[in-house]
Design a protein around this motif. Structure first.
Motif, PDB file in Angstrom:
ATOM      1  N   GLU A   2      -0.656  11.030  -7.472  1.00 19.95           N
ATOM      2  CA  GLU A   2       0.531  11.785  -6.442  1.00 19.95           C
ATOM      3  C   GLU A   2       0.844   9.996  -5.738  1.00 19.95           C
ATOM      4  O   GLU A   2      -0.978   9.367  -5.863  1.00 19.95           O
ATOM      5  CB  GLU A   2      -0.416  12.357  -5.381  1.00 19.95           C
ATOM      6  N   THR A   4       2.126   7.407  -2.662  1.00 19.46           N
ATOM      7  CA  THR A   4       3.091   7.811  -1.500  1.00 19.46           C
ATOM      8  C   THR A   4       3.629   5.892  -1.206  1.00 19.46           C
ATOM      9  O   THR A   4       2.866   5.424  -0.797  1.00 19.46           O
ATOM     10  CB  THR A   4       2.535   8.104  -0.187  1.00 19.46           C
ATOM     11  N   TYR A  12       8.363   8.238   0.819  1.00 21.78           N
ATOM     12  CA  TYR A  12       8.271   8.905  -0.318  1.00 21.78           C
ATOM     13  C   TYR A  12       6.829   9.185  -0.752  1.00 21.78           C
ATOM     14  O   TYR A  12       6.069   8.555  -1.240  1.00 21.78           O
ATOM     15  CB  TYR A  12       9.066   8.707  -1.782  1.00 21.78           C
ATOM     16  N   THR A  13       6.651  10.621  -1.474  1.00 20.75           N
ATOM     17  CA  THR A  13       5.516  11.037  -2.043  1.00 20.75           C
ATOM     18  C   THR A  13       5.790  11.783  -2.973  1.00 20.75           C
ATOM     19  O   THR A  13       6.734  12.772  -2.993  1.00 20.75           O
ATOM     20  CB  THR A  13       4.030  11.961  -0.839  1.00 20.75           C
ATOM     21  N   ARG A  14       5.229  10.777  -4.613  1.00 19.11           N
ATOM     22  CA  ARG A  14       5.485  12.017  -5.637  1.00 19.11           C
ATOM     23  C   ARG A  14       4.580  11.676  -6.840  1.00 19.11           C
ATOM     24  O   ARG A  14       2.891  10.922  -6.549  1.00 19.11           O
ATOM     25  CB  ARG A  14       6.666  11.105  -6.015  1.00 19.11           C
ATOM     26  N   ASP A  15       4.432  12.850  -7.874  1.00 16.81           N
ATOM     27  CA  ASP A  15       3.433  13.197  -8.687  1.00 16.81           C
ATOM     28  C   ASP A  15       4.271  12.141 -10.519  1.00 16.81           C
ATOM     29  O   ASP A  15       5.377  11.773 -10.352  1.00 16.81           O
ATOM     30  CB  ASP A  15       3.138  14.386  -9.114  1.00 16.81           C
ATOM     31  N   ASP A  67       1.166   2.079  -4.898  1.00 19.45           N
ATOM     32  CA  ASP A  67       1.278   3.233  -3.993  1.00 19.45           C
ATOM     33  C   ASP A  67       0.829   2.431  -2.921  1.00 19.45           C
ATOM     34  O   ASP A  67      -0.609   1.765  -2.415  1.00 19.45           O
ATOM     35  CB  ASP A  67      -0.206   4.232  -4.809  1.00 19.45           C
TER      36      ASP A  67
END
Length: 161
Positions: A2, A4, A12-15, A67
């Motif tokens: 994860e 951010t 945006y926060t994504r895996d 990140d």
């Protein structure tokens, strides 16, 4: 993993897969296709975006490395219907032909002008030396950056008047 990331002012926060390149994160995950993908080897420079305030070739940066950082892409240059002076300079002085290298050139030129509002031709050529344009021969690109510098100087003078 994860991550951010703030891209063009939006968080945006994504895996993501640990091996995902930033260029693919921007294009495929976020749909920001202004950042082009060319060589995957850091040779062409069409994928330049900013990581924090530094232009980087996003084909050589992993998304996980972004990140907690800010990314700025070509989509963030214009303000509404008003072009950034760099975009206007490229339009006025025909600094593009096919347009493939243009987003990377614009992002590099924007950073250059932020650091040096009146760059010499040699300074401009040095700044864009990591980018390949197969169409223009660079003359109009250099003229475009000089025009952008003039647009900014004129706007600053008018704002002070």
């Amino acid at each position: 993993m994860e991550i951010t990331v703030t891209v063009n002012g939006t968080g945006y926060t994504r895996d993501v897969e640990p091996r995902l390149l930033l260029v693919h994160f921007l294009r495929d995950t976020l749909g920001l296709t202004g950042t082009h993908w060319g060589c995957d080897t850091s040779n062409c420079g069409v994928c330049v975006a900013w990581l924090d305030e530094t232009p980087v070739k996003t084909c050589t940066v992993l998304a996980v490395m972004a990140d907690g950082h800010r990314v700025r892409t070509v989509e963030d240059l214009a303000t509404g219907d008003t072009l950034d002076p760099v975009q206007q300079g490229f339009s006025d002085r025909h600094g593009l032909q096919c347009g493939f290298c243009t987003p990377g050139m614009l992002m590099t030129a924007r950073r250059l002008l932020d650091d040096d509002p009146d760059p010499s031709e040699a300074t401009i050529r040095e700044a864009i030396s990591g980018q390949i344009c197969r169409c223009t021969g660079y003359e109009n690109i250099v003229r475009s950056v000089r025009a952008a510098a003039e647009i900014e100087r004129t706007a600053d003078q008018e704002a002070r008047a």
